[in-house]
Design a protein around this motif. Sequence first.
Motif, PDB file in Angstrom:
ATOM      1  N   MET A   1       4.860  27.770  93.872  1.00 10.54           N
ATOM      2  CA  MET A   1       5.035  26.348  94.064  1.00 10.54           C
ATOM      3  C   MET A   1       4.419  25.908  95.392  1.00 10.54           C
ATOM      4  O   MET A   1       3.901  24.809  95.493  1.00 10.54           O
ATOM      5  N   LEU A   2       4.477  26.786  96.400  1.00  8.89           N
ATOM      6  CA  LEU A   2       3.900  26.439  97.688  1.00  8.89           C
ATOM      7  C   LEU A   2       2.395  26.233  97.567  1.00  8.89           C
ATOM      8  O   LEU A   2       1.837  25.318  98.167  1.00  8.89           O
ATOM      9  N   SER A   3       1.740  27.051  96.757  1.00  7.91           N
ATOM     10  CA  SER A   3       0.294  26.891  96.549  1.00  7.91           C
ATOM     11  C   SER A   3      -0.025  25.532  95.935  1.00  7.91           C
ATOM     12  O   SER A   3      -0.985  24.872  96.319  1.00  7.91           O
ATOM     13  N   VAL A   4       0.790  25.111  94.985  1.00  9.79           N
ATOM     14  CA  VAL A   4       0.591  23.803  94.347  1.00  9.79           C
ATOM     15  C   VAL A   4       0.817  22.692  95.363  1.00  9.79           C
ATOM     16  O   VAL A   4       0.053  21.726  95.425  1.00  9.79           O
ATOM     17  N   LEU A   5       1.854  22.831  96.194  1.00 10.31           N
ATOM     18  CA  LEU A   5       2.107  21.836  97.234  1.00 10.31           C
ATOM     19  C   LEU A   5       0.920  21.716  98.179  1.00 10.31           C
ATOM     20  O   LEU A   5       0.514  20.618  98.554  1.00 10.31           O
ATOM     21  N   LEU A   6       0.366  22.848  98.562  1.00 12.12           N
ATOM     22  CA  LEU A   6      -0.789  22.827  99.465  1.00 12.12           C
ATOM     23  C   LEU A   6      -1.995  22.160  98.818  1.00 12.12           C
ATOM     24  O   LEU A   6      -2.695  21.377  99.451  1.00 12.12           O
ATOM     25  N   LEU A   7      -2.242  22.457  97.552  1.00  8.13           N
ATOM     26  CA  LEU A   7      -3.353  21.813  96.847  1.00  8.13           C
ATOM     27  C   LEU A   7      -3.147  20.311  96.720  1.00  8.13           C
ATOM     28  O   LEU A   7      -4.070  19.525  96.937  1.00  8.13           O
ATOM     29  N   LEU A   8      -1.927  19.912  96.360  1.00 13.27           N
ATOM     30  CA  LEU A   8      -1.627  18.485  96.215  1.00 13.27           C
ATOM     31  C   LEU A   8      -1.819  17.745  97.528  1.00 13.27           C
ATOM     32  O   LEU A   8      -2.374  16.651  97.567  1.00 13.27           O
ATOM     33  N   SER A   9      -1.369  18.346  98.621  1.00 11.35           N
ATOM     34  CA  SER A   9      -1.438  17.654  99.906  1.00 11.35           C
ATOM     35  C   SER A   9      -2.815  17.730 100.539  1.00 11.35           C
ATOM     36  O   SER A   9      -3.329  16.736 101.044  1.00 11.35           O
ATOM     37  N   LYS A  10      -3.436  18.901 100.504  1.00 14.41           N
ATOM     38  CA  LYS A  10      -4.732  19.062 101.172  1.00 14.41           C
ATOM     39  C   LYS A  10      -5.814  18.199 100.535  1.00 14.41           C
ATOM     40  O   LYS A  10      -6.607  17.572 101.214  1.00 14.41           O
ATOM     41  N   TYR A  11      -5.846  18.175  99.215  1.00 14.14           N
ATOM     42  CA  TYR A  11      -6.893  17.439  98.506  1.00 14.14           C
ATOM     43  C   TYR A  11      -6.412  16.096  97.968  1.00 14.14           C
ATOM     44  O   TYR A  11      -7.142  15.424  97.236  1.00 14.14           O
ATOM     45  N   ARG A  12      -5.173  15.727  98.322  1.00 13.74           N
ATOM     46  CA  ARG A  12      -4.587  14.453  97.896  1.00 13.74           C
ATOM     47  C   ARG A  12      -4.662  14.255  96.384  1.00 13.74           C
ATOM     48  O   ARG A  12      -5.041  13.186  95.885  1.00 13.74           O
ATOM     49  N   LEU A  13      -4.307  15.300  95.675  1.00 12.64           N
ATOM     50  CA  LEU A  13      -4.323  15.267  94.215  1.00 12.64           C
ATOM     51  C   LEU A  13      -3.013  14.715  93.684  1.00 12.64           C
ATOM     52  O   LEU A  13      -1.981  14.767  94.352  1.00 12.64           O
ATOM     53  N   ARG A  14      -3.035  14.184  92.493  1.00  9.72           N
ATOM     54  CA  ARG A  14      -1.809  13.732  91.831  1.00  9.72           C
ATOM     55  C   ARG A  14      -1.301  14.786  90.855  1.00  9.72           C
ATOM     56  O   ARG A  14      -0.144  14.787  90.473  1.00  9.72           O
ATOM     57  N   ASN A  15      -2.185  15.682  90.437  1.00 10.35           N
ATOM     58  CA  ASN A  15      -1.785  16.797  89.593  1.00 10.35           C
ATOM     59  C   ASN A  15      -2.757  17.957  89.795  1.00 10.35           C
ATOM     60  O   ASN A  15      -3.862  17.769  90.285  1.00 10.35           O
ATOM     61  N   VAL A  16      -2.309  19.153  89.426  1.00  9.13           N
ATOM     62  CA  VAL A  16      -3.115  20.366  89.561  1.00  9.13           C
ATOM     63  C   VAL A  16      -3.235  20.988  88.177  1.00  9.13           C
ATOM     64  O   VAL A  16      -2.222  21.188  87.494  1.00  9.13           O
ATOM     65  N   PRO A  17      -4.456  21.295  87.732  1.00 11.55           N
ATOM     66  CA  PRO A  17      -4.600  21.899  86.408  1.00 11.55           C
ATOM     67  C   PRO A  17      -4.119  23.347  86.395  1.00 11.55           C
ATOM     68  O   PRO A  17      -4.253  24.076  87.377  1.00 11.55           O
ATOM     69  N   VAL A  18      -3.539  23.752  85.271  1.00 13.47           N
ATOM     70  CA  VAL A  18      -3.126  25.135  85.054  1.00 13.47           C
ATOM     71  C   VAL A  18      -4.155  25.751  84.122  1.00 13.47           C
ATOM     72  O   VAL A  18      -4.329  25.289  82.993  1.00 13.47           O
ATOM     73  N   ILE A  19      -4.830  26.780  84.627  1.00 14.44           N
ATOM     74  CA  ILE A  19      -5.907  27.424  83.865  1.00 14.44           C
ATOM     75  C   ILE A  19      -5.475  28.839  83.524  1.00 14.44           C
ATOM     76  O   ILE A  19      -5.030  29.593  84.389  1.00 14.44           O
ATOM     77  N   GLU A  20      -5.631  29.216  82.276  1.00 14.13           N
ATOM     78  CA  GLU A  20      -5.256  30.542  81.814  1.00 14.13           C
ATOM     79  C   GLU A  20      -6.236  31.578  82.361  1.00 14.13           C
ATOM     80  O   GLU A  20      -7.455  31.359  82.357  1.00 14.13           O
ATOM     81  N   THR A  21      -5.703  32.694  82.848  1.00 15.30           N
ATOM     82  CA  THR A  21      -6.539  33.767  83.384  1.00 15.30           C
ATOM     83  C   THR A  21      -7.474  34.289  82.298  1.00 15.30           C
ATOM     84  O   THR A  21      -7.047  34.562  81.184  1.00 15.30           O
ATOM     85  N   GLY A  22      -8.743  34.408  82.639  1.00 16.15           N
ATOM     86  CA  GLY A  22      -9.727  34.906  81.694  1.00 16.15           C
ATOM     87  C   GLY A  22     -10.252  33.859  80.734  1.00 16.15           C
ATOM     88  O   GLY A  22     -11.076  34.149  79.878  1.00 16.15           O
ATOM     89  N   ASN A  23      -9.771  32.634  80.855  1.00 16.60           N
ATOM     90  CA  ASN A  23     -10.196  31.558  79.967  1.00 16.60           C
ATOM     91  C   ASN A  23     -10.410  30.320  80.828  1.00 16.60           C
ATOM     92  O   ASN A  23      -9.617  30.016  81.703  1.00 16.60           O
ATOM     93  N   SER A  24     -11.468  29.622  80.593  1.00 17.70           N
ATOM     94  CA  SER A  24     -11.780  28.471  81.437  1.00 17.70           C
ATOM     95  C   SER A  24     -11.168  27.160  80.949  1.00 17.70           C
ATOM     96  O   SER A  24     -11.422  26.113  81.531  1.00 17.70           O
TER      97      SER A  24
END
Length: 70
Positions: A1-24
């Motif tokens: 969750m901390l990684s998501v918080l950092l992404l949301l705050s650093k890049y001022r995003l409203r959401n973060v995509p969840v990407i499956e490992t090995g699949n784009s």
Amino acid sequence: MLSVLLLLSKYRLRNVPVIETGNSSIRNFITQSAVIHGLERCNGRDWFDCISANPISKLGLPFMTPDEVR
């Protein structure tokens, strides 16, 4: 969750995509509100209370004024 918080705050995003490992392809999105609801559930846990006792500046998270969020 901390990684998501950092992404949301650093890049001022409203959401973060969840990407499956090995699949784009995008599986889902984690929104700001979902993170807040998750944090609300952590209240009272030792690790969370220890982190939340610190000011944002000490955690290394960027501070934004309400005008910058919009």
